[in-house]
Design an enzyme around this catalytic site. Structure first.
Site, PDB file in Angstrom:
ATOM      1  N   HIS A 141       0.216  20.173 -10.811  1.00 21.84           N
ATOM      2  CA  HIS A 141       0.118  21.541 -10.012  1.00 21.84           C
ATOM      3  C   HIS A 141      -0.856  22.280 -11.047  1.00 21.84           C
ATOM      4  CE1 HIS A 141       2.828  20.708  -6.467  1.00 21.84           C
ATOM      5  NE2 HIS A 141       3.273  20.154  -7.390  1.00 21.84           N
ATOM      6  N   ARG A 176       8.319   9.393 -28.284  1.00 23.48           N
ATOM      7  CA  ARG A 176       7.575   8.906 -29.346  1.00 23.48           C
ATOM      8  C   ARG A 176       7.785   7.370 -29.835  1.00 23.48           C
ATOM      9  NH1 ARG A 176      11.773  10.942 -31.596  1.00 23.48           N
ATOM     10  NH2 ARG A 176      12.341  10.836 -33.559  1.00 23.48           N
ATOM     11  N   THR A 214       5.011  12.005 -22.103  1.00 31.16           N
ATOM     12  CA  THR A 214       4.088  12.927 -21.742  1.00 31.16           C
ATOM     13  C   THR A 214       2.740  12.473 -22.408  1.00 31.16           C
ATOM     14  OG1 THR A 214       4.826  14.082 -23.599  1.00 31.16           O
ATOM     15  CG2 THR A 214       5.986  14.863 -22.064  1.00 31.16           C
ATOM     16  N   LYS A 215       2.659  11.335 -23.039  1.00 25.87           N
ATOM     17  CA  LYS A 215       1.540  10.929 -23.726  1.00 25.87           C
ATOM     18  C   LYS A 215       1.324   9.519 -23.640  1.00 25.87           C
ATOM     19  CE  LYS A 215       0.799  14.954 -26.646  1.00 25.87           C
ATOM     20  NZ  LYS A 215       0.968  15.495 -28.047  1.00 25.87           N
ATOM     21  N   ASN A 249      15.288  -0.623 -10.278  1.00 25.29           N
ATOM     22  CA  ASN A 249      16.758  -0.579  -9.971  1.00 25.29           C
ATOM     23  C   ASN A 249      16.927   0.576  -9.200  1.00 25.29           C
ATOM     24  OD1 ASN A 249      19.639  -0.811 -10.354  1.00 25.29           O
ATOM     25  ND2 ASN A 249      19.173  -1.722 -12.669  1.00 25.29           N
TER      26      ASN A 249
END
Length: 189
Positions: free
Chosen positions: A114, A179, A164-165, A84
């Site tokens: 980084h 989560r 993040t995981k 989108n």
């Protein structure tokens, strides 16, 4: 000795201002300019630009402009994928997207990262971690997919989530950090 591009694709520290990489990003920016300024009533022209921009895409890729990426060539996209408005894919290394996956508006997909050490970071090197998004996934608007993440098949990521995981298949996941909220597979009673 590896080129900076080879280091980049391998997830090693590399110099982003390397002349070859700079030239490739410039070519991508020119294609993006053409895509994002394109007319809605010129689908053949849009399709030709997309074939140049993302040559490793399956059938029926649809990007609703504006769309942004670093290279395009590092995206491996299945069939019938939809982005989108205003999505960003920092494809410094490989981004694999399964067929029939949907991206809401403003979704951000970041392979670039980084160094944590400030001295190394100040030297101008960076690296990347690949991202894999399965088939039949729905990524809600304004979600952020971080470097190195895998999202399983048929999963839904809620709007505004920061992934993040790794997230497994067949779940609804949301939040910051993202989560698993619940399974999408019905269990027999």
């Amino acid at each position: 000795m590896k080129t900076e591009k080879e280091k980049m694709l391998a997830g090693e520290l590399y110099i982003a201002l390397d002349p070859q990489l700079t030239q490739e990003r410039t070519q991508t920016r020119l294609l993006l300019l053409e895509l994002n300024a394109g007319r809605e009533d010129e689908p053949e022209k849009r399709a030709a630009i997309l074939r140049q921009l993302i040559p490793n895409a399956g059938e029926n890729l649809w990007l609703q402009p504006p769309f942004y990426c670093d290279y395009g060539t590092n995206m491996i996209v299945g069939d019938n994928v939809f982005f989108n408005f205003n999505c960003v894919v920092l494809d410094v290394t490989y981004v694999r997207i399964g067929s029939r996956t949907l991206f809401g508006p403003n979704v951000q997909v970041y392979t670039a990262t980084h160094p944590i050490d400030h001295v190394t970071r100040a030297s101008g090197v960076e690296s990347a971690k690949p991202i894999t998004i399965g088939e039949d996934v729905w990524i809600g608007g304004s979600a952020v997919i971080n470097p190195g993440v895998t999202i399983g098949d048929r999963t839904i990521i809620g709007a505004g989530s920061v992934v993040t995981k790794d997230i497994p298949a067949d779940v609804f996941a949301a939040g910051n950090p993202c989560r698993v909220i619940r399974s999408l597979v019905e269990t027999p009673a």
